[in-house]
Design a protein around this motif. Structure first.
Motif, mmCIF file in Angstrom:
data_model
loop_
_atom_site.group_PDB
_atom_site.id
_atom_site.type_symbol
_atom_site.label_atom_id
_atom_site.label_comp_id
_atom_site.label_asym_id
_atom_site.label_seq_id
_atom_site.Cartn_x
_atom_site.Cartn_y
_atom_site.Cartn_z
ATOM 1 N N ARG A 35 0.813 -1.220 0.000
ATOM 2 C CA ARG A 35 0.000 0.000 0.000
ATOM 3 C C ARG A 35 0.845 1.269 0.000
ATOM 4 O O ARG A 35 0.340 2.351 -0.322
ATOM 5 C CB ARG A 35 -0.934 0.001 1.209
ATOM 6 N N THR A 36 2.095 1.144 0.379
ATOM 7 C CA THR A 36 2.964 2.320 0.435
ATOM 8 C C THR A 36 3.394 2.796 -0.948
ATOM 9 O O THR A 36 3.895 3.915 -1.070
ATOM 10 C CB THR A 36 4.223 2.017 1.272
ATOM 11 N N LEU A 37 3.205 1.972 -1.972
ATOM 12 C CA LEU A 37 3.571 2.386 -3.325
ATOM 13 C C LEU A 37 2.533 3.371 -3.859
ATOM 14 O O LEU A 37 1.336 3.191 -3.647
ATOM 15 C CB LEU A 37 3.664 1.173 -4.248
ATOM 16 N N PRO A 38 2.982 4.390 -4.577
ATOM 17 C CA PRO A 38 2.028 5.356 -5.126
ATOM 18 C C PRO A 38 1.242 4.750 -6.296
ATOM 19 O O PRO A 38 1.685 3.797 -6.932
ATOM 20 C CB PRO A 38 2.926 6.499 -5.603
ATOM 21 N N GLY A 39 0.093 5.314 -6.565
ATOM 22 C CA GLY A 39 -0.698 4.868 -7.703
ATOM 23 C C GLY A 39 -1.563 3.669 -7.387
ATOM 24 O O GLY A 39 -1.701 3.248 -6.238
ATOM 25 N N LYS A 40 -2.140 3.127 -8.451
ATOM 26 C CA LYS A 40 -3.061 2.003 -8.309
ATOM 27 C C LYS A 40 -2.316 0.677 -8.347
ATOM 28 O O LYS A 40 -1.353 0.516 -9.113
ATOM 29 C CB LYS A 40 -4.095 2.045 -9.438
ATOM 30 N N THR A 43 -1.717 -0.867 -11.832
ATOM 31 C CA THR A 43 -0.603 -0.307 -12.597
ATOM 32 C C THR A 43 0.685 -1.045 -12.249
ATOM 33 O O THR A 43 1.466 -1.406 -13.126
ATOM 34 C CB THR A 43 -0.455 1.207 -12.314
ATOM 35 N N TRP A 44 0.903 -1.278 -10.958
ATOM 36 C CA TRP A 44 2.100 -2.003 -10.514
ATOM 37 C C TRP A 44 2.068 -3.453 -10.981
ATOM 38 O O TRP A 44 3.092 -4.028 -11.346
ATOM 39 C CB TRP A 44 2.224 -1.923 -8.990
#
Length: 126
Positions: A35-40, A43-44
């Motif tokens: 959850r700490t990654l930006p964006g949706k 996308t990752w």
């Protein structure tokens, strides 16, 4: 074909299969994106799948094998937090699922070593 010559192709196959899975069943991968990654998360998921497909192609081709294998080793280290998140998220699931989630964690080590070994065995070849 000797085992050492098959090794890069086996790793390429593993990466390709995983890359395809990211596009075929993305929801299961979305769930483990930290959850700490930006964006949706999707996308990752797609970026990770595309990276695995690119790494698979690179490892499969002798000319790009060494840098691709080193990149694959780094990739396996980079996705480790997602595996940790999965293990944490699955800690209360039934024993077989929990075993799978926690069993994946130490498997990253042989994957990293396998990719590094392929890079090392590619030295001087092109």
């Amino acid at each position: 074909m000797p085992r050492s010559e098959r090794s890069p192709l086996l790793l390429a196959g593993l990466l390709a299969a995983s890359g395809v899975a990211h596009f075929a069943v993305p929801r299961q991968f979305d769930a483990v994106v930290p959850r700490t990654l930006p964006g949706k998360p999707r996308t990752w998921t797609y970026a990770s799948g595309a990276a695995e497909l690119a790494l698979a192609a690179g490892v499969a081709l002798p000319r790009t094998r060494k840098p691709a294998a080193l990149a694959a080793a780094a990739f396996f280290v980079g996705v480790f937090p997602a595996n940790v998140k999965m293990a944490v998220d699955w800690r209360n699931r039934p024993a077989p699922q929990k075993a799978i989630a926690f069993g994946r964690l130490p498997l990253q080590i042989p994957l990293v070593l396998w990719a590094r070994g392929i890079a090392k065995n590619t030295e001087g070849r092109a």
